[in-house]
Design a protein around this motif. Structure first.
Motif, mmCIF file in Angstrom:
data_model
loop_
_atom_site.group_PDB
_atom_site.id
_atom_site.type_symbol
_atom_site.label_atom_id
_atom_site.label_comp_id
_atom_site.label_asym_id
_atom_site.label_seq_id
_atom_site.Cartn_x
_atom_site.Cartn_y
_atom_site.Cartn_z
ATOM 1 N N ILE A 268 -7.181 8.327 -12.280
ATOM 2 C CA ILE A 268 -6.283 7.754 -11.290
ATOM 3 C C ILE A 268 -6.103 6.289 -11.620
ATOM 4 O O ILE A 268 -7.044 5.501 -11.514
ATOM 5 N N SER A 269 -4.905 5.921 -12.067
ATOM 6 C CA SER A 269 -4.609 4.524 -12.348
ATOM 7 C C SER A 269 -3.722 3.972 -11.248
ATOM 8 O O SER A 269 -2.979 4.701 -10.594
ATOM 9 N N MET A 270 -3.788 2.665 -11.057
ATOM 10 C CA MET A 270 -3.032 2.031 -9.995
ATOM 11 C C MET A 270 -1.565 1.863 -10.380
ATOM 12 O O MET A 270 -1.264 1.420 -11.494
ATOM 13 N N PRO A 271 -0.640 2.222 -9.477
ATOM 14 C CA PRO A 271 0.773 1.941 -9.747
ATOM 15 C C PRO A 271 1.035 0.449 -9.687
ATOM 16 O O PRO A 271 0.284 -0.308 -9.071
ATOM 17 N N VAL A 272 2.111 0.028 -10.352
ATOM 18 C CA VAL A 272 2.440 -1.400 -10.383
ATOM 19 C C VAL A 272 2.713 -1.922 -8.976
ATOM 20 O O VAL A 272 2.226 -2.978 -8.577
ATOM 21 N N ALA A 273 3.506 -1.172 -8.217
ATOM 22 C CA ALA A 273 3.827 -1.579 -6.843
ATOM 23 C C ALA A 273 2.829 -0.939 -5.898
ATOM 24 O O ALA A 273 3.140 -0.010 -5.158
ATOM 25 N N ALA A 274 1.574 -1.404 -5.953
ATOM 26 C CA ALA A 274 0.504 -0.798 -5.156
ATOM 27 C C ALA A 274 0.496 -1.388 -3.749
ATOM 28 O O ALA A 274 -0.329 -2.233 -3.401
ATOM 29 N N ASN A 275 1.438 -0.931 -2.914
ATOM 30 C CA ASN A 275 1.465 -1.409 -1.539
ATOM 31 C C ASN A 275 0.203 -1.031 -0.784
ATOM 32 O O ASN A 275 -0.209 -1.710 0.142
ATOM 33 N N GLY A 276 -0.402 0.098 -1.189
ATOM 34 C CA GLY A 276 -1.634 0.522 -0.548
ATOM 35 C C GLY A 276 -2.765 -0.459 -0.766
ATOM 36 O O GLY A 276 -3.706 -0.516 0.024
ATOM 37 N N LEU A 277 -2.697 -1.244 -1.847
ATOM 38 C CA LEU A 277 -3.740 -2.224 -2.115
ATOM 39 C C LEU A 277 -3.763 -3.291 -1.025
ATOM 40 O O LEU A 277 -4.835 -3.736 -0.600
ATOM 41 N N ALA A 278 -2.582 -3.709 -0.565
ATOM 42 C CA ALA A 278 -2.516 -4.700 0.510
ATOM 43 C C ALA A 278 -3.111 -4.138 1.790
ATOM 44 O O ALA A 278 -3.772 -4.851 2.552
ATOM 45 N N TYR A 323 -11.954 -5.225 -5.874
ATOM 46 C CA TYR A 323 -10.616 -5.808 -5.740
ATOM 47 C C TYR A 323 -10.163 -6.438 -7.052
ATOM 48 O O TYR A 323 -9.027 -6.247 -7.502
ATOM 49 N N GLN A 324 -11.056 -7.203 -7.681
ATOM 50 C CA GLN A 324 -10.709 -7.853 -8.949
ATOM 51 C C GLN A 324 -10.394 -6.830 -10.039
ATOM 52 O O GLN A 324 -9.455 -7.014 -10.814
ATOM 53 N N LYS A 325 -11.170 -5.754 -10.079
ATOM 54 C CA LYS A 325 -10.940 -4.722 -11.091
ATOM 55 C C LYS A 325 -9.577 -4.069 -10.894
ATOM 56 O O LYS A 325 -8.834 -3.847 -11.861
ATOM 57 N N LEU A 326 -9.228 -3.772 -9.650
ATOM 58 C CA LEU A 326 -7.929 -3.151 -9.380
ATOM 59 C C LEU A 326 -6.781 -4.095 -9.725
ATOM 60 O O LEU A 326 -5.753 -3.669 -10.252
ATOM 61 N N GLN A 327 -6.955 -5.381 -9.451
ATOM 62 C CA GLN A 327 -5.925 -6.353 -9.790
ATOM 63 C C GLN A 327 -5.717 -6.421 -11.300
ATOM 64 O O GLN A 327 -4.581 -6.534 -11.780
ATOM 65 N N ARG A 328 -6.807 -6.340 -12.052
ATOM 66 C CA ARG A 328 -6.690 -6.353 -13.514
ATOM 67 C C ARG A 328 -5.951 -5.104 -14.004
ATOM 68 O O ARG A 328 -5.127 -5.165 -14.924
ATOM 69 N N GLU A 329 -6.239 -3.963 -13.389
ATOM 70 C CA GLU A 329 -5.568 -2.725 -13.780
ATOM 71 C C GLU A 329 -4.074 -2.791 -13.494
ATOM 72 O O GLU A 329 -3.249 -2.333 -14.287
ATOM 73 N N ILE A 330 -3.723 -3.330 -12.331
ATOM 74 C CA ILE A 330 -2.312 -3.439 -11.968
ATOM 75 C C ILE A 330 -1.588 -4.370 -12.938
ATOM 76 O O ILE A 330 -0.463 -4.102 -13.367
#
Length: 362
Positions: A268-278, A323-330
């Motif tokens: 499962i990779s994060m989509p570029v427009a990860a609105n769910g992250l917010a 959070y930092q890891k997900l930001q790097r993936e995005i």
């Protein structure tokens, strides 16, 4: 057998009521329907055909042209073709679209449509990967779907097969993922199943997602009170399942809700427009607005609210690291998208140059 034509004035629910039919769906259908149209819901998609639910039962149906691209959960309008077979003609607008970005592919994959609640399953008999659960929660929020984490196989809690206790698992989840229900259950004994009933509302579609062997099919069988999905044992060497679910299927359950069972997801990779992250990290966004500098990097800058929260114990280090890891993936996925667009534009430019007329042709 093909279903009988539906009345345009009052499309009867019939068997569709067991597959998530609501009056809103009927109204949406009526706004677009014409003579000979039939309201159906896609229960499974194969290569060239689909299995659809109709007011008179479940039947096979042609999936329509490639650009239609139906997925399990879609509501659609079907018509009878000249050879007497049913074929999808057009899709009704989706209320939600569950999408993932596969790290090994070049784009996004639509997993399911019109899901209301997502049960994210994780067995206590396998390594406890909270980051994976967090990704699935963000994927759900990104689609506008309400996630619920379901800890499965709690009947193993007192055995050597359990790798973590229920309390420890719930505590680790709470430290990383905020404001998400965690429901421990056993599909084998039925323990905790009643706690899922508030989510099993008439007309609601419940998605089941998780890695292979997490117990999706077993839970579907328990909730449906029937062995509707094949189940397989988990390998003791790595706790991975055998991928007993190889397609996405709709499974009606008593009470009027319907389950959408999915195959195990390997990545499962994060989509570029990860609105769910917010949505997942609204608290961190609020903290960052309190930093002294607007462009604070949250490393050694004075007046950094994030560093203060970590120092004071108001922010769990694991949550900040996640959070930092997900930001790097995005950011990485954004670079991949940009590179794909650059290559596509480059190919288009070459084709234009190759097909442009020469001066002599003018």
């Amino acid at each position: 057998m093909n279903p009988e034509p539906q009345s345009l004035n009052s499309p009867a629910a019939g068997a569709l009521e067991a597959y998530g039919w609501t009056q809103a769906i009927a109204d949406n259908y009526l706004a677009q329907a014409g003579p000979g149209d039939r309201l159906v819901r896609v229960a499974r998609v194969d290569r060239a055909s689909s299995v659809v639910a109709t007011p008179t039962g479940v039947t096979e149906c042609r999936s329509g042209p490639p650009e239609l691209a139906p997925v399990t959960g879609d509501w659609a309008i079907a018509r009878t073709t000249s050879d007497g077979r049913l074929a999808l003609d057009r899709l009704l607008p989706r209320t939600t679209s569950v999408v993932r970005t596969n790290a090994t592919s070049t784009g996004e994959q639509l997993l399911a449509a019109n899901v209301d609640t997502m049960f994210i399953l994780h067995g206590i008999d396998r390594p406890h990967r909270v980051g994976r659960l967090e990704r699935l929660a963000i994927l759900s929020w990104d689609a506008g779907v309400s996630p619920v984490i379901v800890l499965t196989k709690i009947d193993l809690a007192a055995s050597d097969d359990a790798v973590i206790s229920v309390d420890e698992a719930a505590s680790e989840i709470d430290n990383v993922i905020f404001d998400i229900p965690v429901v421990p259950v056993s599909s084998l004994t039925g323990l905790g199943i009643d706690r899922l009933k508030p989510y099993l509302l008439p007309g609601h579609t419940i998605g089941l997602v998780g890695e292979s062997g997490a117990g999706k099919s077993s839970l579907a069988n328990r909730l449906a009170a029937d062995a509707v999905q094949a189940t397989g044992a988990t390998r003791h060497t790595d706790h991975k399942g055998r991928h007993t679910t190889t397609s996405r299927d709709l499974v009606p359950i008593p009470g009027g809700s319907v389950l959408l069972d999915t195959p195990g997801l390997r990545s499962i990779s994060m989509p570029v427009a990860a609105n769910g992250l917010a949505r997942a990290y609204a608290d961190l966004d609020a903290l960052m607005t309190e930093c002294r500098f607007r462009d604070c990097g949250h490393r050694a800058e004075p007046g950094c609210r994030i560093k203060a929260a970590l120092r004071d114990g108001d922010l769990e280090p694991a949550r900040w690291a996640g959070y930092q890891k997900l930001q790097r993936e995005i950011a990485f996925e954004q670079r991949r998208v940009t590179e794909r667009e650059r290559r596509s534009e480059s190919r288009s430019s070459r084709r234009r140059r190759q097909t442009a007329p020469s001066i002599d042709e003018w």
